[in-house]
Design a protein around this motif. Structure first.
Motif, PDB file in Angstrom:
ATOM      1  N   VAL A   1     -13.832  39.471  48.673  1.00  0.00           N
ATOM      2  CA  VAL A   1     -14.994  38.783  49.337  1.00  0.00           C
ATOM      3  C   VAL A   1     -16.014  39.211  48.001  1.00  0.00           C
ATOM      4  O   VAL A   1     -15.944  40.211  47.176  1.00  0.00           O
ATOM      5  N   PRO A   2     -17.243  38.326  48.136  1.00  0.00           N
ATOM      6  CA  PRO A   2     -18.466  39.021  47.242  1.00  0.00           C
ATOM      7  C   PRO A   2     -18.682  40.392  47.723  1.00  0.00           C
ATOM      8  O   PRO A   2     -19.046  40.634  48.751  1.00  0.00           O
ATOM      9  N   SER A   3     -19.118  40.969  46.582  1.00  0.00           N
ATOM     10  CA  SER A   3     -19.401  42.475  47.095  1.00  0.00           C
ATOM     11  C   SER A   3     -20.559  42.626  48.078  1.00  0.00           C
ATOM     12  O   SER A   3     -20.721  43.558  48.740  1.00  0.00           O
ATOM     13  N   ALA A   4     -21.532  41.645  47.635  1.00  0.00           N
ATOM     14  CA  ALA A   4     -22.578  41.846  48.687  1.00  0.00           C
ATOM     15  C   ALA A   4     -22.305  41.704  50.134  1.00  0.00           C
ATOM     16  O   ALA A   4     -23.356  42.087  51.136  1.00  0.00           O
ATOM     17  N   ILE A   5     -21.031  41.160  50.552  1.00  0.00           N
ATOM     18  CA  ILE A   5     -20.909  40.786  52.117  1.00  0.00           C
ATOM     19  C   ILE A   5     -19.638  41.826  52.389  1.00  0.00           C
ATOM     20  O   ILE A   5     -19.035  41.711  53.571  1.00  0.00           O
ATOM     21  N   ARG A   6     -19.499  42.871  51.443  1.00  0.00           N
ATOM     22  CA  ARG A   6     -18.444  43.525  51.639  1.00  0.00           C
ATOM     23  C   ARG A   6     -18.367  44.358  52.978  1.00  0.00           C
ATOM     24  O   ARG A   6     -17.294  44.366  53.739  1.00  0.00           O
ATOM     25  N   ALA A   7     -19.600  44.851  53.491  1.00  0.00           N
ATOM     26  CA  ALA A   7     -19.507  45.719  54.569  1.00  0.00           C
ATOM     27  C   ALA A   7     -19.349  44.861  55.776  1.00  0.00           C
ATOM     28  O   ALA A   7     -18.775  45.092  56.723  1.00  0.00           O
ATOM     29  N   GLU A   8     -20.192  43.702  55.896  1.00  0.00           N
ATOM     30  CA  GLU A   8     -20.195  42.585  57.009  1.00  0.00           C
ATOM     31  C   GLU A   8     -18.589  42.320  57.005  1.00  0.00           C
ATOM     32  O   GLU A   8     -18.096  42.019  58.127  1.00  0.00           O
ATOM     33  N   ALA A   9     -18.099  41.991  55.900  1.00  0.00           N
ATOM     34  CA  ALA A   9     -16.372  41.479  56.258  1.00  0.00           C
ATOM     35  C   ALA A   9     -15.629  42.617  56.489  1.00  0.00           C
ATOM     36  O   ALA A   9     -14.638  42.501  57.632  1.00  0.00           O
ATOM     37  N   GLY A  10     -15.851  43.789  56.019  1.00  0.00           N
ATOM     38  CA  GLY A  10     -15.172  44.928  56.652  1.00  0.00           C
ATOM     39  C   GLY A  10     -15.365  45.270  58.069  1.00  0.00           C
ATOM     40  O   GLY A  10     -14.264  45.533  58.867  1.00  0.00           O
ATOM     41  N   ALA A  11     -16.619  45.045  58.511  1.00  0.00           N
ATOM     42  CA  ALA A  11     -16.899  45.505  60.025  1.00  0.00           C
ATOM     43  C   ALA A  11     -16.139  44.205  60.996  1.00  0.00           C
ATOM     44  O   ALA A  11     -15.699  44.624  61.890  1.00  0.00           O
ATOM     45  N   ALA A  12     -16.043  43.044  60.348  1.00  0.00           N
ATOM     46  CA  ALA A  12     -15.534  41.865  61.084  1.00  0.00           C
ATOM     47  C   ALA A  12     -13.890  42.328  61.179  1.00  0.00           C
ATOM     48  O   ALA A  12     -13.296  41.929  61.926  1.00  0.00           O
ATOM     49  N   LEU A  13     -13.439  42.975  60.184  1.00  0.00           N
ATOM     50  CA  LEU A  13     -12.014  43.314  60.382  1.00  0.00           C
ATOM     51  C   LEU A  13     -11.705  44.467  61.019  1.00  0.00           C
ATOM     52  O   LEU A  13     -10.517  44.689  61.545  1.00  0.00           O
ATOM     53  N   THR A  14     -12.471  45.670  61.015  1.00  0.00           N
ATOM     54  CA  THR A  14     -12.255  46.870  61.746  1.00  0.00           C
ATOM     55  C   THR A  14     -12.898  46.744  63.198  1.00  0.00           C
ATOM     56  O   THR A  14     -12.289  46.314  64.165  1.00  0.00           O
ATOM     57  N   THR A  15     -14.259  46.815  63.329  1.00  0.00           N
ATOM     58  CA  THR A  15     -14.942  46.943  64.540  1.00  0.00           C
ATOM     59  C   THR A  15     -14.981  45.553  65.321  1.00  0.00           C
ATOM     60  O   THR A  15     -15.064  45.458  66.520  1.00  0.00           O
TER      61      THR A  15
END
Length: 145
Positions: free
Chosen positions: A87-101
């Motif tokens: 994913v674009p690096s700018a949304i990495r945290a948001e994408a990671g949260a969608a997959l984990t939490t």
């Protein structure tokens, strides 16, 4: 060291500006928790769609057809593949949260675990389970082909 929960693993080298939303160890832990053994785990590029960002795709190939690396009629091998998209690096945290939490990875692994025990009619076709990031929320789509 225990055997990995996949038969093959591939990780594309990323160009500048892209990141994987979660790492291999997080995916591996989720697969083990669900009791899933894959034909392949792919960390890959090109997950963009027109309006949503593709995060993850689980595929269960038909029992009667071929896959990209299983000949028709190959017995006793996993028929599931999991693809994690950059994913674009700018949304990495948001994408990671969608997959984990947000449960995306847990839901994908549960779908993969159930796929191998589905009824024979369902197993006669290939199926996909795809998770998208849509306006900050996880959106899931299932298809058969």
């Amino acid at each position: 060291m225990p055997e990995e929960p996949w038969e093959s693993y591939h990780r594309n080298v990323l160009r500048s500006g892209l990141s994987y939303p979660v790492g291999r160890s997080i995916v591996e832990a989720s697969l083990r928790a669900a009791g899933v053994h894959l034909l392949a785990l792919d960390f890959t590029l090109y997950g963009d769609s027109q309006s949503d960002i593709v995060l993850l795709q689980a595929v269960r190939y038909s029992d009667i057809g071929s896959t990209y690396d299983l000949a028709r009629g190959t017995p006793n091998r996993p028929r599931c593949v999991l693809k994690l998209y950059a994913v674009p690096s700018a949304i990495r945290a948001e994408a990671g949260a969608a997959l984990t939490t947000g449960g995306g990875l847990l839901r994908a692994c549960a779908w993969l675990a159930a796929a191998d025990h589905a009824n024979p009619t369902w197993l006669d076709k290939s199926h996909t389970w795809t998770a998208y990031l849509h306006s900050g929320a996880l959106r899931v789509e299932e298809r058969e082909y």
